[in-house]
Design a protein around this motif. Structure first.
Motif, PDB file in Angstrom:
ATOM      1  N   VAL A   1       0.838  -1.202   0.000  1.00 34.46           N
ATOM      2  CA  VAL A   1       0.000   0.000   0.000  1.00 34.46           C
ATOM      3  C   VAL A   1       0.879   1.260   0.000  1.00 34.46           C
ATOM      4  CG1 VAL A   1      -1.662   1.355   1.344  1.00 34.46           C
ATOM      5  CG2 VAL A   1      -1.993  -1.111   1.059  1.00 34.46           C
ATOM      6  N   VAL A   2       1.951   1.246   0.805  1.00 35.06           N
ATOM      7  CA  VAL A   2       2.842   2.407   0.881  1.00 35.06           C
ATOM      8  C   VAL A   2       3.507   2.662  -0.473  1.00 35.06           C
ATOM      9  CG1 VAL A   2       5.002   3.279   1.896  1.00 35.06           C
ATOM     10  CG2 VAL A   2       3.262   2.236   3.353  1.00 35.06           C
TER      11      VAL A   2
ATOM     12  N   GLN B   1       3.802   5.845  -5.555  1.00 38.15           N
ATOM     13  CA  GLN B   1       3.686   5.901  -7.016  1.00 38.15           C
ATOM     14  C   GLN B   1       2.648   6.930  -7.457  1.00 38.15           C
ATOM     15  OE1 GLN B   1       2.878   1.874  -8.240  1.00 38.15           O
ATOM     16  NE2 GLN B   1       5.049   1.344  -8.413  1.00 38.15           N
ATOM     17  N   TYR B   2       1.487   6.889  -6.816  1.00 39.56           N
ATOM     18  CA  TYR B   2       0.426   7.822  -7.192  1.00 39.56           C
ATOM     19  C   TYR B   2       0.791   9.265  -6.862  1.00 39.56           C
ATOM     20  CZ  TYR B   2      -2.916   4.273  -8.630  1.00 39.56           C
ATOM     21  OH  TYR B   2      -3.541   3.280  -9.317  1.00 39.56           O
ATOM     22  N   LEU B   3       1.482   9.476  -5.726  1.00 39.28           N
ATOM     23  CA  LEU B   3       1.932  10.826  -5.398  1.00 39.28           C
ATOM     24  C   LEU B   3       2.936  11.330  -6.442  1.00 39.28           C
ATOM     25  CD1 LEU B   3       2.371  10.569  -1.521  1.00 39.28           C
ATOM     26  CD2 LEU B   3       0.765  12.055  -2.753  1.00 39.28           C
ATOM     27  N   PHE B   4       3.789  10.439  -6.893  1.00 39.23           N
ATOM     28  CA  PHE B   4       4.763  10.798  -7.925  1.00 39.23           C
ATOM     29  C   PHE B   4       4.056  11.190  -9.219  1.00 39.23           C
ATOM     30  CE2 PHE B   4       8.861  10.792  -9.878  1.00 39.23           C
ATOM     31  CZ  PHE B   4       8.644  10.366 -11.188  1.00 39.23           C
ATOM     32  N   LEU B   5       3.022  10.406  -9.586  1.00 38.81           N
ATOM     33  CA  LEU B   5       2.267  10.691 -10.812  1.00 38.81           C
ATOM     34  C   LEU B   5       1.545  12.038 -10.730  1.00 38.81           C
ATOM     35  CD1 LEU B   5       0.754   7.187 -11.607  1.00 38.81           C
ATOM     36  CD2 LEU B   5       2.402   8.421 -12.994  1.00 38.81           C
ATOM     37  N   MET B   6       1.001  12.337  -9.551  1.00 44.86           N
ATOM     38  CA  MET B   6       0.204  13.559  -9.408  1.00 44.86           C
ATOM     39  C   MET B   6       1.063  14.812  -9.254  1.00 44.86           C
ATOM     40  SD  MET B   6      -3.131  12.522  -7.113  1.00 44.86           S
ATOM     41  CE  MET B   6      -2.217  11.767  -5.805  1.00 44.86           C
ATOM     42  N   LEU B   7       2.174  14.695  -8.517  1.00 43.99           N
ATOM     43  CA  LEU B   7       2.944  15.894  -8.172  1.00 43.99           C
ATOM     44  C   LEU B   7       4.161  16.120  -9.053  1.00 43.99           C
ATOM     45  CD1 LEU B   7       2.838  15.566  -4.279  1.00 43.99           C
ATOM     46  CD2 LEU B   7       1.353  16.929  -5.751  1.00 43.99           C
ATOM     47  N   ILE B   8       4.817  15.052  -9.492  1.00 42.20           N
ATOM     48  CA  ILE B   8       6.051  15.207 -10.244  1.00 42.20           C
ATOM     49  C   ILE B   8       5.829  15.012 -11.742  1.00 42.20           C
ATOM     50  CG2 ILE B   8       8.420  14.342 -10.520  1.00 42.20           C
ATOM     51  CD1 ILE B   8       8.302  13.497  -7.587  1.00 42.20           C
ATOM     52  N   TRP B   9       5.022  14.061 -12.120  1.00 41.65           N
ATOM     53  CA  TRP B   9       4.736  13.773 -13.532  1.00 41.65           C
ATOM     54  C   TRP B   9       3.261  14.055 -13.782  1.00 41.65           C
ATOM     55  CZ3 TRP B   9       8.216  13.163 -17.139  1.00 41.65           C
ATOM     56  CH2 TRP B   9       7.860  12.641 -18.373  1.00 41.65           C
ATOM     57  N   PRO B  10       2.853  14.444 -15.030  1.00 41.96           N
ATOM     58  CA  PRO B  10       1.431  14.698 -15.308  1.00 41.96           C
ATOM     59  C   PRO B  10       0.580  13.489 -14.954  1.00 41.96           C
ATOM     60  CG  PRO B  10       2.777  15.409 -17.153  1.00 41.96           C
ATOM     61  CD  PRO B  10       3.684  14.679 -16.214  1.00 41.96           C
ATOM     62  N   SER B  11      -0.648  13.755 -14.574  1.00 43.24           N
ATOM     63  CA  SER B  11      -1.556  12.681 -14.178  1.00 43.24           C
ATOM     64  C   SER B  11      -1.884  11.781 -15.362  1.00 43.24           C
ATOM     65  CB  SER B  11      -2.853  13.281 -13.627  1.00 43.24           C
ATOM     66  OG  SER B  11      -3.537  13.939 -14.682  1.00 43.24           O
TER      67      SER B  11
END
Length: 406
Positions: free
Chosen positions: A60-61, A66-76
């Motif tokens: 889960v962590v 991964q999802y935080l990376f997609l949302m904040l660092i790379w486009p969704s």
């Protein structure tokens, strides 16, 4: 059933098997794990359950990171899908424009493609379009963006029109079967403004040749605005040339089927902004010229003088001469002479004077005006008029020399 649901169900069955197995056998077992200052002890099944919980927590962590990376660092993911769809739209629109023969617009559309799996084919297609367009500015633009030295081999590349969704419409237009094309458009029943520029162009062409002036009047300014916004200046000028050709043919066939009076009524029914568009105005004046309506042509030129430049007026006078071999417009002749007092070296005004003086049978004045510009402007129609005026003045030898220079 989804794969993740299958995995969850399998995990639940394994856990249940361990729990029930221990209860059935009555043997709980004992585990003791000691490492440095950390100690873990309990039954076998308690330890297994703890390890499973730890594994799930780690999973889960990892997923959250991964999802935080997609949302904040790379486009969704949504943005990635939108970008792919947009790139596909450029590619498809380029294909549609190719099938219409709009090589200038198609070349620029393919250069906008950024999708990795299509960018190479888009580059190749932009080469094809630039070669077919035969436009130096568009060719230079493609060469700069693709860093190429020449387009010699691009003409040998081809594409399959059958892959284009609206190829039936294109083929109907190419065979001049605009009635069938209109029927196909009616069958589609799609909102025109939500379609690609290529589809809107095709729709406009069909409706011009079918003389649906009301529909054309509504779409034309919106389509013009889109193309001007998205295209470079030379491409927009090429589009205006295409418009002039369509409207000239459309007006000509309308007069042949109905009458010049009905064309004039339809013209007055168009929005004023459309009637002032150079492409439409030139086509309409050409239709009047073909009917030898010099008074009406002259009247419109004088009315629209504030929005028309000398180049446009000269082009329509040339057109009138090509159709009728003489241009007699008394008021315009006087106006041109007055303007030449302030601008005696203006080549366009001098050329206009040559045509209008010839129409007034003032051959000497026509010759004097044309000989100042005919060698520098290199226009075949101007040269023929100059040769004609020389012949009428008895300068036969020089007239023949001018004719041979064509």
């Amino acid at each position: 059933m989804n794969s993740w649901l299958k995995k969850l169900l399998a995990l639940a069955l394994i856990v249940c098997a361990f729990l029930f197995a221990s209860s059935l056998t009555g043997e709980q077992g004992y585990v003791l794990i000691s490492f440095a200052n950390w100690t873990l002890e309990g039954s076998v099944f308690q330890v297994i359950a703890a390890l499973i919980i730890i594994a799930v927590a780690i999973y889960v962590v990892v997923k959250l990171i991964q999802y935080l990376f997609l949302m904040l660092i790379w486009p969704s993911k949504w943005w990635q899908k939108f970008h792919a769809k947009k790139s596909t739209s450029f590619y498809q629109n380029g294909l549609n424009l190719m099938s219409l023969g709009q090589w200038d617009l198609a070349a620029e559309e393919f250069l906008k493609v950024r999708r990795t799996d299509r960018i190479e084919s888009a580059k190749a297609l932009s080469l094809v379009c630039a070669a077919h367009a035969n436009n130096e500015t568009v060719t230079k633009n493609v060469q700069e963006k693709l860093k190429l030295s020449n387009l010699d081999d691009a003409n040998n590349l081809t594409f399959d029109k059958s892959n284009v969704p609206f190829s039936q419409l294109v083929l109907a237009c190419q065979s001049k079967d605009y009635q069938q094309a209109e029927q196909l458009l009616n069958t589609l029943s799609t909102p025109v403004l939500k379609q690609t520029i290529a589809f809107q162009q095709l729709w406009l062409e069909v409706n011009i040749y079918q003389h649906n002036w009301k529909e054309v009047d509504e779409l034309l300014p919106k389509l013009n605005k889109q193309i001007k916004k998205q295209s470079s200046e030379p491409v927009f000028e090429a589009w205006q040339t295409q418009l002039t050709t369509w409207f000239e043919r459309g007006f000509s066939s309308f007069v042949a089927q109905k009458s010049l009076n009905q064309l004039e009524q339809s013209w007055q029914g168009l929005h004023k902004s459309n009637r002032q568009l150079p492409a439409l105005l030139f086509a309409y004046l050409s239709a009047l010229s073909k009917a030898q309506q010099s008074d009406k042509v002259e009247s419109i030129i004088l009315e629209q003088k504030k929005v028309l430049n000398n180049k446009f007026i000269l082009n329509i006078i040339r057109r009138y001469y090509q159709l009728n071999h003489s241009v007699q417009m008394d008021i315009l002749f006087g106006r041109v002479q007055k303007h030449l007092v302030n601008s005696p070296d203006d080549k366009e005004l001098l050329t206009l004077l040559g045509y209008l003086a010839a129409g007034q049978r003032d051959h000497q004045l026509a010759k004097q005006a044309l000989q100042k510009v005919v060698y520098s402007q290199n226009n075949a129609t101007d040269t023929k008029l100059f040769a004609q005026e020389l012949a009428l003045l008895g300068e036969t030898q020089k007239s023949l020399e001018v004719y041979h220079s064509l």
